[in-house]
Design a protein around this motif. Structure first.
Motif, mmCIF file in Angstrom:
data_model
loop_
_atom_site.group_PDB
_atom_site.id
_atom_site.type_symbol
_atom_site.label_atom_id
_atom_site.label_comp_id
_atom_site.label_asym_id
_atom_site.label_seq_id
_atom_site.Cartn_x
_atom_site.Cartn_y
_atom_site.Cartn_z
ATOM 1 N N ALA A 245 90.860 42.463 38.625
ATOM 2 C CA ALA A 245 90.981 41.404 39.686
ATOM 3 C C ALA A 245 89.696 40.411 39.788
ATOM 4 O O ALA A 245 90.000 39.211 39.814
ATOM 5 C CB ALA A 245 91.065 42.141 41.072
ATOM 6 N N THR A 246 88.544 41.190 39.661
ATOM 7 C CA THR A 246 87.306 40.425 39.860
ATOM 8 C C THR A 246 87.236 39.254 38.304
ATOM 9 O O THR A 246 86.883 38.216 38.563
ATOM 10 C CB THR A 246 86.061 40.921 39.850
ATOM 11 N N GLU A 247 87.596 39.949 37.315
ATOM 12 C CA GLU A 247 87.423 39.173 36.171
ATOM 13 C C GLU A 247 88.381 38.208 36.176
ATOM 14 O O GLU A 247 88.200 36.734 35.670
ATOM 15 C CB GLU A 247 87.834 40.309 34.876
ATOM 16 N N LEU A 248 89.748 38.237 36.681
ATOM 17 C CA LEU A 248 90.648 36.905 36.778
ATOM 18 C C LEU A 248 90.111 36.039 37.603
ATOM 19 O O LEU A 248 90.256 34.732 37.367
ATOM 20 C CB LEU A 248 91.839 37.722 37.366
ATOM 21 N N ARG A 249 89.318 36.231 38.761
ATOM 22 C CA ARG A 249 88.908 35.598 39.636
ATOM 23 C C ARG A 249 87.648 34.632 39.077
ATOM 24 O O ARG A 249 87.374 33.584 39.493
ATOM 25 C CB ARG A 249 88.270 35.941 41.045
ATOM 26 N N LEU A 250 86.919 35.261 38.095
ATOM 27 C CA LEU A 250 85.931 34.788 37.432
ATOM 28 C C LEU A 250 86.388 34.195 35.970
ATOM 29 O O LEU A 250 85.474 33.831 35.083
ATOM 30 C CB LEU A 250 84.689 35.753 36.813
ATOM 31 N N ASN A 251 87.744 33.907 36.181
ATOM 32 C CA ASN A 251 88.408 32.934 35.002
ATOM 33 C C ASN A 251 88.214 33.696 33.566
ATOM 34 O O ASN A 251 88.419 33.159 32.464
ATOM 35 C CB ASN A 251 87.631 31.547 34.850
ATOM 36 N N ASN A 252 88.268 35.158 33.641
ATOM 37 C CA ASN A 252 88.097 35.892 32.370
ATOM 38 C C ASN A 252 89.626 36.602 32.253
ATOM 39 O O ASN A 252 89.667 37.810 32.410
ATOM 40 C CB ASN A 252 87.003 36.859 32.423
ATOM 41 N N LYS A 253 90.679 35.814 31.952
ATOM 42 C CA LYS A 253 91.852 36.310 32.184
ATOM 43 C C LYS A 253 92.060 37.345 31.023
ATOM 44 O O LYS A 253 92.927 38.502 31.234
ATOM 45 C CB LYS A 253 92.890 34.961 32.043
ATOM 46 N N SER A 254 91.501 37.200 29.717
ATOM 47 C CA SER A 254 91.758 37.963 28.916
ATOM 48 C C SER A 254 91.089 39.363 29.229
ATOM 49 O O SER A 254 91.790 40.342 28.627
ATOM 50 C CB SER A 254 90.939 37.342 27.421
ATOM 51 N N LYS A 255 90.034 39.475 29.614
ATOM 52 C CA LYS A 255 89.508 40.709 29.927
ATOM 53 C C LYS A 255 90.289 41.522 30.996
ATOM 54 O O LYS A 255 90.360 42.425 31.121
ATOM 55 C CB LYS A 255 87.904 40.629 30.345
ATOM 56 N N ALA A 256 90.705 40.600 32.016
ATOM 57 C CA ALA A 256 91.469 41.108 32.858
ATOM 58 C C ALA A 256 92.710 41.741 32.273
ATOM 59 O O ALA A 256 93.131 42.776 32.988
ATOM 60 C CB ALA A 256 91.708 39.912 33.973
ATOM 61 N N CYS A 257 93.389 41.033 31.464
ATOM 62 C CA CYS A 257 94.657 41.785 31.101
ATOM 63 C C CYS A 257 94.366 43.048 30.251
ATOM 64 O O CYS A 257 95.226 43.886 30.411
ATOM 65 C CB CYS A 257 95.265 40.509 30.184
ATOM 66 N N LEU B 150 102.738 41.934 34.007
ATOM 67 C CA LEU B 150 103.919 41.040 34.057
ATOM 68 C C LEU B 150 103.599 39.482 34.356
ATOM 69 O O LEU B 150 104.137 38.605 34.003
ATOM 70 C CB LEU B 150 105.334 41.710 34.432
ATOM 71 N N LYS B 151 102.871 39.490 35.767
ATOM 72 C CA LYS B 151 102.522 38.126 36.374
ATOM 73 C C LYS B 151 101.586 37.444 35.295
ATOM 74 O O LYS B 151 101.821 36.165 35.404
ATOM 75 C CB LYS B 151 102.165 38.563 37.349
ATOM 76 N N TYR B 152 100.636 38.057 34.853
ATOM 77 C CA TYR B 152 99.655 37.250 34.269
ATOM 78 C C TYR B 152 99.292 37.231 32.774
ATOM 79 O O TYR B 152 98.758 36.353 32.406
ATOM 80 C CB TYR B 152 98.130 37.623 34.946
ATOM 81 N N CYS B 153 99.815 38.301 32.325
ATOM 82 C CA CYS B 153 99.411 38.606 31.077
ATOM 83 C C CYS B 153 100.637 38.628 30.065
ATOM 84 O O CYS B 153 100.309 38.720 28.683
ATOM 85 C CB CYS B 153 98.857 39.824 30.764
ATOM 86 N N GLY B 154 101.883 38.328 30.401
ATOM 87 C CA GLY B 154 102.934 38.182 29.721
ATOM 88 C C GLY B 154 103.606 39.605 29.197
ATOM 89 O O GLY B 154 103.895 40.376 30.392
#
Length: 220
Positions: A64-76, A95-99
């Motif tokens: 969740a923190t990685e997503l907030r820091l725009n590190n979507k790939s790491k969050a997924c 399913l919501k953020y990573c496909g």
């Protein structure tokens, strides 16, 4: 014996200490996250991850923190890892953020492309019909079980077992209450001999979903 007991005590205390430290870091990280101090929260969750890389709560919150820091790939990647540890919350966010959900040897039932089946007379048939074991499969098992010397010892007994079809296409008992292993192995043997099972599939690969089928048996 004394040395073994001391070693067990030391190990137990170490595990308890680690759990306490992780819980404390999660609590502190959550507070920082709620106060919008995302970088600090991230640091705290990273520290907790170094203590236990398989903690589902740590993985979830760090993602969740990685997503907030725009590190979507790491969050997924973190949520996908959480999914493989049976975290349903991580599933929803993948399913919501990573496909798509990555393949895993174990998956949630709603994610598999097809449920297990068995082959009878060259036809693929469902394991369950209307939430009950397929009558054909039940009939085949009970007929064969009458030949078993092991099962004769359990005549007039009602037994409840939980089973699934593993990724190798084998009938596997997950739980059978208060019964010896000999009965478990015999039931598995019979099921695996009377029909051929087809495991669940995801993206063309064999998998198994968490949970299983309930099967009450009465040996008469």
């Amino acid at each position: 014996m004394k040395k073994i007991l001391i070693l067990i005590l030391i190990t137990s205390n170490l595990i308890f200490s680690q759990e306490s430290e992780i819980n404390k870091l999660i609590e502190l990280g959550s507070e920082e996250f709620q106060n919008n101090n995302i970088i600090k929260a991230n640091e705290l969750f990273e520290k907790a991850l170094k203590i236990d890389s398989l903690n589902k709560d740590v993985l979830f919150n760090l993602a969740a923190t990685e997503l907030r820091l725009n590190n979507k790939s790491k969050a997924c990647k973190l949520w996908q890892k959480g999914y493989k540890l049976k975290d349903y919350g991580a599933r929803e966010l993948v399913l919501k953020y990573c496909g798509q959900i990555e393949y895993s040897e174990f998956m949630f039932k709603e994610d598999v492309d097809s449920e297990p089946k068995f082959i009878f007379k060259d036809k693929e048939l469902p394991i369950n019909i209307d939430s009950k074991l397929n009558p054909k499969l039940t009939s085949l098992f009970l007929k064969e079980s009458k030949k078993s010397k092991v099962i004769k010892n359990y005549k007039n007994q009602k037994i409840l077992l939980i089973f699934n079809i593993n990724k190798n296409g084998k009938f596997e008992i997950k739980a059978i209450k208060d019964k010896p292993d000999e009965l478990k192995f015999e039931i598995e043997r019979i099921f695996n001999e009377i029909v051929t099972f087809i495991p669940s599939k995801y993206k063309g690969l064999n998998t198994e979903y968490w949970g299983g089928y309930a099967f009450p048996i009465y040996f008469n």
